[in-house]
Scaffold this motif. Structure first.
Motif: not given
Length: 518
Positions: A96-97, A99-100, A102, A165, A172, A174, A375
């Motif tokens: 997740y991290v 991919n978040d 990018k 993060y 999830f 941030k 976000k």
């Protein structure tokens, strides 16, 4: 310390003034300032050769290693940003991290290479994985393939070069976008109160994915001091290093200090070089604090901080630790550091509250992050229009300006220096076939300060095994986030609107304790 406006200027500045001084030491290998500056330039050149452009992200999944700090400095030069991944996360959270963020390139340590290989199909934006360290190291070759490039991207001071993060209330993490302005302000503010200088020898024991690790390293590098980097925060090795390396400055979380106090012969070592030992990021049990005061007299600084403010925002200094006339201050977070404003506001209305009145802690400083990556709504909710960060921590300020943190408005659990949001755990447990309703709270723990506990309501007729459920949980989220115990109840307490009353759930466990959250 020079008034830097750009993090990329740090290596060149100290290369010109003390090229042969040690900038970084790790596992018996020294890098002088001249060597570090050249490696950072090669790194920036390699990023450009890989097609990375300003605004792109790289990611690091590794235990502490000099390459992570080199990447952070090189990202500052190239206009990219280093997203450092918490290696304690479970594989789905790691994916997740990455991919978040990018991230287009991932740097991975040998301990995590197998996990990354398994995750590759779920990382569609990742173009390349570069192994760091060990017999299959690719990082050194990646650097050596490029000539040093001194070109510096003319980033705005509010440009992000480091992305750390934090856990999120939605379940999830941030990405806090840390900027040149913010991190340099933190270095300036903290070094002004703790006598950092070029001759300082700064131990970095905490993980670099944690703001306490990376910000400590950047303070040291900014002032031209030597960083002595540990791969992992082992209590025996940390104590040995304090003595052998004549460490002057360090930062530990209370859980590590608790373990240090149990090391045989710890008190027999020579820590006379130590000037500043900061502790924070989680609750400090008073028995551990008293033992640490005996082991490290006259050097303890309690720090309260947050990733969103690039690190520390308040300090409780040695004089307050040692003075029995103000012993009550040992459960405070001290006073704001230079350049930081702290106020207590009513959470619902934003009204400024008088001394002694509990409310939400608000912080304003130049250290603030640029926002949460991708976000904007979460960023807008975190900051007021005039720049105050709503910390989510509850507490009060006394008439002398000392801050006392008594609860977390957002239900954050801080265990051994790790931020854990109950929503992350609840999201997973709610999917268990035996569980109908769930709430997660923090309960006291002598070693970790506090740990998660799950309180669950079972589905009618469900076959429930607590140990099986804990194992099920560990398969889906990091082990440190998993509840240590599970209680079964008939119903969870709720208010008329249906909100779970976590305060009522926590009360029996915290009754009679001076709750300290730092």
């Amino acid at each position: 310390m020079s008034e830097f406006t750009h993090v990329a200027a740090i290596p060149a500045y100290w290369e010109a003034r003390q090229p042969d001084a040690i900038a970084m030491r790790f596992a018996g290998i020294d890098r002088t300032w001249a060597q570090l500056a050249q490696r950072v330039r090669r790194n920036a050149a390699a990023q450009r050769a890989a097609g990375l452009v300003p605004g792109d992200r790289v990611a690091v999944l590794d235990l502490n290693h000099p390459s992570c700090l080199e990447l952070t400095l090189a990202c500052a030069q190239a206009g990219t940003a280093n997203a450092v991944v918490n290696f304690r996360l479970a594989p789905p959270e790691i994916a997740y991290v990455i991919n978040d963020a990018k991230a287009r390139v991932l740097f991975v340590g040998p301990e995590f290479a197998g996990a990354v290989d398994a995750l590759r199909p779920s990382l569609p934006m990742l173009e390349r994985v570069i192994r760091v360290g060990g017999p299959q190291d690719e990082y050194e070759g990646w650097l050596a393939a490029q000539e040093p490039d001194p070109t510096v991207y003319p980033a705005d001071p509010d440009h992000c070069f480091l992305q750390l993060y934090t856990s999120g209330t939605t379940g999830f993490p941030k990405g806090a976008m840390l900027t040149h302005r913010g991190m340099l302000a933190h270095s300036r503010h903290l070094s002004a109160t703790q006598s950092y200088r070029t001759s300082s020898r700064v131990q970095v024991a905490m993980p670099l994915f944690h703001v306490g690790g990376t910000s400590t390293a950047l303070v040291a590098l900014t002032v031209g001091a030597s960083v002595i980097l540990m791969r992992t925060p082992d209590p025996v090795a940390a104590l040995q290093m304090l003595e052998a390396e004549k460490i002057t400055h360090t930062f530990f979380v209370p859980a590590l200090m608790a373990a240090m106090n149990q090391v045989p012969g710890a008190a027999a070592r020579d820590y006379s070089s130590l000037e500043v030992l900061c502790y924070g990021a989680s609750p400090m049990p008073l028995p551990v604090l008293r033992a640490s005061l005996a082991l490290f007299p006259g050097v303890l600084y309690q720090v309260y901080g947050m990733t969103e403010q690039s690190g520390a925002v308040s300090l409780l200094g040695p004089e307050d630790h040692a003075n029995p006339a103000v012993a009550h201050r040992l459960i405070s977070a001290g006073k704001p550091i230079t350049g930081v404003e702290i106020e207590i506001h009513e959470p619902a209305t934003g009204e400024l509250l008088p001394p002694g009145t509990p409310g939400e802690i608000w912080v304003r400083s130049e250290q603030r992050m640029g926002g949460y990556w991708g976000k904007p709504e979460a960023t807008a909710a975190a900051f007021t229009p005039d720049g105050w960060l709503r910390s989510g921590d509850g507490g009060h300020m006394d008439a002398d300006g000392y801050i006392y943190i008594t609860d977390r408005i957002k239900d954050l659990i801080i265990s051994g220096g790790e931020n854990i949001y109950p929503a992350e755990i609840e999201r997973v447990l709610a999917e268990h076939p035996a569980i109908q309703d769930v709430a997660v709270i923090g309960v006291p723990d002598e070693r970790w300060g506090e740990v998660p506990k799950a309180v669950v309501v079972l589905r009618p007729g469900a076959d429930f095994d607590p140990q099986e459920t804990l194992a099920w949980c560990r398969e889906r989220i990091a082990a440190f986030k998993c509840p240590k115990t599970i209680d079964v109840v008939d119903a969870l307490p709720r208010n008329p609107t249906g909100k779970i009353l976590k305060k009522d759930l926590r009360k029996p466990y915290w009754e009679g304790r001076e709750r300290q959250v730092v």
